[in-house]
Design an enzyme around this catalytic site. Structure first.
Site, PDB file in Angstrom:
ATOM      1  N   HIS A 211     -30.305  11.608  -0.941  1.00 55.10           N
ATOM      2  CA  HIS A 211     -29.740  12.911  -0.575  1.00 55.10           C
ATOM      3  C   HIS A 211     -28.431  13.134  -1.333  1.00 55.10           C
ATOM      4  CE1 HIS A 211     -28.979  16.524   1.453  1.00 55.10           C
ATOM      5  NE2 HIS A 211     -29.000  16.154   2.709  1.00 55.10           N
ATOM      6  N   TYR A 216     -22.799  16.740   1.410  1.00 57.99           N
ATOM      7  CA  TYR A 216     -22.640  15.393   1.946  1.00 57.99           C
ATOM      8  C   TYR A 216     -22.034  14.504   0.855  1.00 57.99           C
ATOM      9  CZ  TYR A 216     -25.319  17.477   5.677  1.00 57.99           C
ATOM     10  OH  TYR A 216     -25.728  18.318   6.685  1.00 57.99           O
ATOM     11  N   ARG A 387     -38.776  24.612   7.917  1.00 55.22           N
ATOM     12  CA  ARG A 387     -38.810  25.377   9.167  1.00 55.22           C
ATOM     13  C   ARG A 387     -40.184  25.972   9.467  1.00 55.22           C
ATOM     14  NH1 ARG A 387     -32.846  28.351   8.785  1.00 55.22           N
ATOM     15  NH2 ARG A 387     -31.726  26.433   8.235  1.00 55.22           N
TER      16      ARG A 387
END
Length: 424
Positions: A211, A216, A387
């Site tokens: 990731h 992040y 989603r």
């Protein structure tokens, strides 16, 4: 003799063998979306993957029965790869106290339980290894005001005094103030990714994703806005990507050569109008050109998340168009061994089909970019959907129906197949 149900092999429980994985096209010339793709030694029966989705439901980093049910629902209904949510490589790398983790050996067994079930259904499991960096130690999003972060303090299991980032720059309101990482902190993170990758292999995971997106830790190193270091991890492009390069090398050193390795990045941090220099699509293209030689097989193209001042020109295919730009730039440079994944607001069957299709009927080799008379080319090799799977766990089966493609269903669900004229 009456026919006998064949059990799935090599799993510690009984379930019927799915000799043909759900989601496999049962016709000879399906659209690219439902044609198989082999990456290293792993074959995916279609081009639809479940993207990682945080659920804030782990027990001190350990997956639970919730994750088994949640992830399995997508996998056995035909997604060719289901990727576990951002899984922290160190305790202080979780986004929230309830995030998934793989920093200790006790976290292997619950992960293996998920892997065993997916393999019993002849499906593939991926994991996204992560460190939240300066966006760590926040509360689950439903506990605060929508769209705003709330710091998780020590009394609720947080670690606000042990949050770290590329530089000591707070992400924004509601987030803890990070400390600038020391060289030892950086080495600890690299080692954490390496050790978590080793545990992933031990747990039976098929694919690993790093990731490097959404603000992040790795993402914060890539950007010159959030990375203001003056050592070998800051300043130049080469220095800012150094931690990612070291992580890739560390992971490749402990996983089988047969295992696919993916990297997710934010193609842009959407700060081009607010800063003289930022991480943008050209930066991502520059990075992408380096990845194949490091052993990365696919670049998962997302965007944003690294700055609260970002201005996102959001439309249905904005991230998909970034993927297309990157893929085209790679082909123009003669680089054909890095696959591209597109993610973001992919909800409709025709849109998913168009993303991975070159426009030439019967053309199945997406490692060669071919244009039709209108100049239509594939924007990506894989679509990653998140989603929409929460809304429709059976989305792969619905997409196949809407495109008129006959695909394998789970054996136990065969009587529920969509019939001609049925409404969905």
């Amino acid at each position: 003799m009456a026919p006998k149900v064949t059990p799935a092999p090599n799993v510690p429980f009984f379930t019927p063998a799915q000799s043909t994985p759900a989601g496999t096209a049962l016709e000879s010339n399906p659209p690219t979306l439902f044609s198989p793709l082999k990456i290293r030694d792993v074959t995916f029966q279609n081009r639809i993957w479940v993207a990682p989705m945080c659920t804030y439901s782990a027990d001190n980093g350990h997956l639970t029965d919730f994750h088994l049910v949640h992830l399995s629902a997508f996998a056995y209904r035909g997604a060719s790869l289901t990727i576990i949510e951002a899984t922290s490589v160190l305790p202080n790398g979780r986004i929230s106290p309830q995030d998934s983790g793989l920093w200790q050996d006790s976290q292997i067994a619950p992960l293996r339980r998920v892997a065993d079930f997916l393999h019993s259904q002849n499906q593939k499991l991926g994991i996204q290894l992560a460190h939240a960096g300066r966006k760590a130690s926040t509360c689950a999003p439903w506990l605060g005001e929508r769209g705003k972060a709330t710091t998780a303090t020590e009394d609720v299991g947080g670690w606000p005094d042990d949050v770290m980032g590329a530089s000591a720059i707070r992400w924004g309101e509601g987030y803890p103030k990070p400390r600038e990482m020391s060289p030892q902190d950086i080495q600890d993170v690299v080692n954490g990714f390496r050790d978590s990758a080793r545990r992933s292999v031990e747990a039976g995971v098929d694919v690993i994703e790093i990731h490097g997106a959404h603000g992040y830790l790795i993402s914060s190193f890539l950007s010159p806005i959030s990375n203001q270091r003056t050592d070998k991890y800051g300043g130049s492009f080469e220095n800012r990507i150094r931690i990612l390069v070291e992580i890739i090398k560390a992971i490749r050193g402990v996983v089988p050569s047969t295992m696919p390795l993916l990297v997710r990045v934010s193609a842009t941090e959407w700060m081009e109008k607010q800063a003289a220099e930022s991480w943008d699509v050209e930066s991502t293209i520059r990075l992408a050109k380096l990845l194949p030689s490091l052993g990365v097989d696919l670049l998962d193209v997302s965007s944003g998340g690294n700055n609260e001042a970002q201005i996102i020109a959001m439309h249905n295919d904005c991230q998909v168009s970034f993927a297309g730009r990157i893929r085209s730039a790679l082909f123009e440079a003669g680089i054909k061994d890095l696959l591209i994944g597109a993610v973001g607001m992919i909800t409709e069957a025709e849109a998913a089909k168009a993303i991975v299709e070159n426009g030439q009927p019967g053309k199945k080799d997406d490692t060669v970019q071919i244009e039709d008379e209108q100049g239509s080319t594939a924007k990506a090799d894989i679509v990653l959907v998140a989603r929409q799977f929460l809304r429709e766990p059976e989305w792969v089966l619905r997409v196949a129906y809407r495109l008129g493609v006959e695909v394998q269903w789970p054996l136990q669900y065969g009587r529920g197949q969509f019939l001609e004229g049925s409404r969905i």
